[in-house]
Design an enzyme around this catalytic site. Structure first.
Site, PDB file in Angstrom:
ATOM      1  N   GLY A 198       0.827  -1.211   0.000  1.00  0.00           N
ATOM      2  CA  GLY A 198       0.000   0.000   0.000  1.00  0.00           C
ATOM      3  C   GLY A 198       0.858   1.257   0.000  1.00  0.00           C
ATOM      4  N   ASN A 200      -7.664   3.416   9.161  1.00  0.00           N
ATOM      5  CA  ASN A 200      -7.100   2.218   9.777  1.00  0.00           C
ATOM      6  C   ASN A 200      -7.301   2.158  11.283  1.00  0.00           C
ATOM      7  OD1 ASN A 200      -5.250   4.403   9.004  1.00  0.00           O
ATOM      8  ND2 ASN A 200      -3.807   3.413  10.360  1.00  0.00           N
ATOM      9  N   SER A 233      -3.652  -3.250  -0.565  1.00  0.00           N
ATOM     10  CA  SER A 233      -2.503  -4.014  -0.074  1.00  0.00           C
ATOM     11  C   SER A 233      -2.960  -5.419   0.304  1.00  0.00           C
ATOM     12  CB  SER A 233      -1.929  -3.292   1.149  1.00  0.00           C
ATOM     13  OG  SER A 233      -0.882  -4.049   1.690  1.00  0.00           O
ATOM     14  N   GLY A 234      -2.315  -6.443  -0.282  1.00  0.00           N
ATOM     15  CA  GLY A 234      -2.766  -7.824  -0.098  1.00  0.00           C
ATOM     16  C   GLY A 234      -2.806  -8.303   1.340  1.00  0.00           C
ATOM     17  N   HIS A 235      -1.829  -7.869   2.142  1.00  0.00           N
ATOM     18  CA  HIS A 235      -1.739  -8.461   3.487  1.00  0.00           C
ATOM     19  C   HIS A 235      -2.858  -8.014   4.417  1.00  0.00           C
ATOM     20  CE1 HIS A 235       0.201  -5.227   6.062  1.00  0.00           C
ATOM     21  NE2 HIS A 235       0.532  -4.752   4.882  1.00  0.00           N
ATOM     22  N   THR A 273      10.840  -7.226 -12.382  1.00  0.00           N
ATOM     23  CA  THR A 273      10.298  -8.541 -12.736  1.00  0.00           C
ATOM     24  C   THR A 273       9.043  -8.817 -11.926  1.00  0.00           C
ATOM     25  OG1 THR A 273      12.498  -9.327 -13.271  1.00  0.00           O
ATOM     26  CG2 THR A 273      10.835 -11.013 -12.813  1.00  0.00           C
ATOM     27  N   CYS A 319       2.238   0.510  12.093  1.00  0.00           N
ATOM     28  CA  CYS A 319       3.427   1.145  11.550  1.00  0.00           C
ATOM     29  C   CYS A 319       3.954   2.233  12.480  1.00  0.00           C
ATOM     30  CB  CYS A 319       3.113   1.780  10.198  1.00  0.00           C
ATOM     31  SG  CYS A 319       1.917   0.872   9.273  1.00  0.00           S
TER      32      CYS A 319
HETATM   33  N1  PLP Z   1      -2.788   2.791   4.189  1.00  0.00           N
HETATM   34  C1  PLP Z   1      -3.465   2.387   5.267  1.00  0.00           C
HETATM   35  C2  PLP Z   1      -4.780   3.011   5.577  1.00  0.00           C
HETATM   36  C3  PLP Z   1      -2.934   1.393   6.101  1.00  0.00           C
HETATM   37  O1  PLP Z   1      -3.609   0.995   7.162  1.00  0.00           O
HETATM   38  C4  PLP Z   1      -1.667   0.850   5.770  1.00  0.00           C
HETATM   39  C5  PLP Z   1      -1.032  -0.164   6.655  1.00  0.00           C
HETATM   40  O2  PLP Z   1      -1.313  -0.228   7.836  1.00  0.00           O
HETATM   41  C6  PLP Z   1      -1.012   1.312   4.628  1.00  0.00           C
HETATM   42  C7  PLP Z   1      -1.603   2.272   3.861  1.00  0.00           C
HETATM   43  C8  PLP Z   1       0.327   0.773   4.232  1.00  0.00           C
HETATM   44  O3  PLP Z   1       0.174  -0.468   3.628  1.00  0.00           O
HETATM   45  P1  PLP Z   1       1.450  -1.438   3.460  1.00  0.00           P
HETATM   46  O4  PLP Z   1       1.711  -1.998   4.810  1.00  0.00           O
HETATM   47  O5  PLP Z   1       0.988  -2.477   2.507  1.00  0.00           O
HETATM   48  O6  PLP Z   1       2.532  -0.620   2.928  1.00  0.00           O
END
Ligand code: PLP
Length: 396
Positions: free
Chosen positions: A72, A153, A203-205, A241, A329
């Protein structure tokens, strides 16, 4: 000990079916999809299938509008820096974002400010809803970009991104709209064809694919400077790649998330509401921070007055309950969340705010266990809090 994972906004487990879909591309089908021979074509076809699955997930008919990214954060950086790179006149720039964006947007804005670009931020009200009128009033002929997340988030608040895009374009049709859809994907329906949004990142995870893979929707005809330069992959929009196994995993996860959406909106929401009501009804010092008009079905954020959030997390950890304060994060820093501060959450509960985020794998038993143990933890911590008088008044 039980392990109850209620931090699905930080990351999710990989769905078994996603792993199964990926394995052949980690083992026998390892050819570089850009090569000419048959095994490479197998990889290339798998990638295009995944692109269509992601497009379908995002309500996009033409899958050429999807490129794969690593996460993301890359999606946000690509969109924001890619648009800005086309504007030489810093003095006449105007970049707008909400104050509650993820750091992957806010840090890019800060770095652009240092380079001389002009930025403008819009706040949220005490429920966490965005002030659309204030946002629109900041749009002018110099506005090159508006960045607004689809779902927050930390609180799960949903922002009306389509309406915002429409209103912004009425004032300046050249303004580009970037939507961070990372926390919306898999939780609410998304239909980008029916919108004026130019960029949308996922974002996949966050929806049961592995870490290290994401996608960015780029509306047809949208000009931007690619972030990653090198080979001609992804129509020269993102060099490097292609990561076939992870891309296949993302496609499968998108398909599964689309199929599970009605379950998410009914059953996951029911469990989230049960958890929220169960905690709020037992503790007078518990205050709901997730109060926006609309919010994703899996998230609740609760502030526990006069109790330290990090201590709550440590005590819950001892019981095998995993939640978070602030986003994964930024935790690691003890600064109170910028999202809750923007929402003017009172200082009495700002430091004791905990986010619980569920997934389609969360069970009723796990929620019952959490409802039983959270109040016990809070009551224990109340006994060692320096705010005895205030807590006594709240029955603790
Ligand atoms: N945007 C939001 C709202 C998120 O919650 C997050 C991750 O917590 C991200 C972006 C970042 O995504 P990534 O961890 O895949 O870089």
């Amino acid at each position: 000990m039980k392990q109850i994972y209620l931090d699905n906004n930080a990351t999710t487990c990989v769905d078994e079916k996603v792993l199964e879909a990926m394995l052949p591309y980690l083992k026998e089908n390892y050819a570089n999809p850009s090569s000419m021979y048959e095994p490479a074509r197998i990889s290339a076809r798998a990638i295009e299938k995944s692109r269509s699955q992601v497009a379908d997930f995002l309500g996009v008919e033409d899958s050429k509008q999807i490129i794969f990214t690593s996460c993301g954060t890359e999606g946000a950086n690509t969109a924001i820096k890619g648009v800005v790179a086309q504007f030489a006149d810093k003095e006449k720039s105007n970049l707008i974002a909400s104050r509650v964006e993820h750091p992957c947007v806010l840090s890019v804005y800060e770095s652009l400010e240092k380079k001389g670009y002009k930025t403008n931020y819009v706040g949220v009200d005490e429920n966490g809803d965005i002030d659309i009128n204030s946002l629109i009033s900041k749009v002018n002929e110099d506005t090159i970009l508006v960045s607004i997340m689809h779902a927050n988030n930390e609180t799960g608040a949903i922002y009306p991104v389509k309406e915002i895009a429409k209103e912004v374009k009425k004032i300046n049709k050249d303004t580009k709209i970037f939507v961070d859809g990372v926390q919306a994907a898999g939780k609410i329906p998304i239909n980008l064809d029916d919108s004026e949004i130019d960029f949308y990142s996922i974002s996949g995870h966050k929806f049961h694919a592995p870490k290290g893979i994401g996608a960015l929707y780029i509306k047809k005809g949208t000009l931007f400077e690619p972030f990653m330069l090198g080979g001609h992959q992804e129509n020269s929009l993102r060099a490097g790649t292609l990561n076939t196994p992870y891309i296949v995993g993302l496609g499968e996860a998108a398909k599964l998330a689309k199929e599970a959406l009605s379950f998410e909106l009914s059953e996951v929401k029911r469990l989230r509401d049960k958890l929220e009501d169960g905690i709020l009804s037992q503790l007078q010092n518990a205050k709901l921070n997730s109060k926006a008009k609309n919010r994703v079905p899996n998230t609740t954020n609760i502030g526990f007055e006069y109790i330290e959030g990090e201590l709550i997390l440590l005590y819950l950890n001892e019981l095998g309950i995993y939640a978070s304060s602030g986003s994964a994060c930024t935790s690691g820093s003890l600064d109170p969340s910028h999202v809750l501060r923007a929402q003017k959450v009172p200082f009495t509960s700002l430091h004791g705010s905990i986010r619980f985020s569920l997934s389609r794998f969360t069970t009723e038993e796990e929620i019952d266990y959490t409802i039983k143990h959270v109040p016990e933890v809070i009551k224990k911590l109340a006994k060692i809090s320096p705010f005895q008088k205030e807590l006594n008044e709240l029955g603790l």
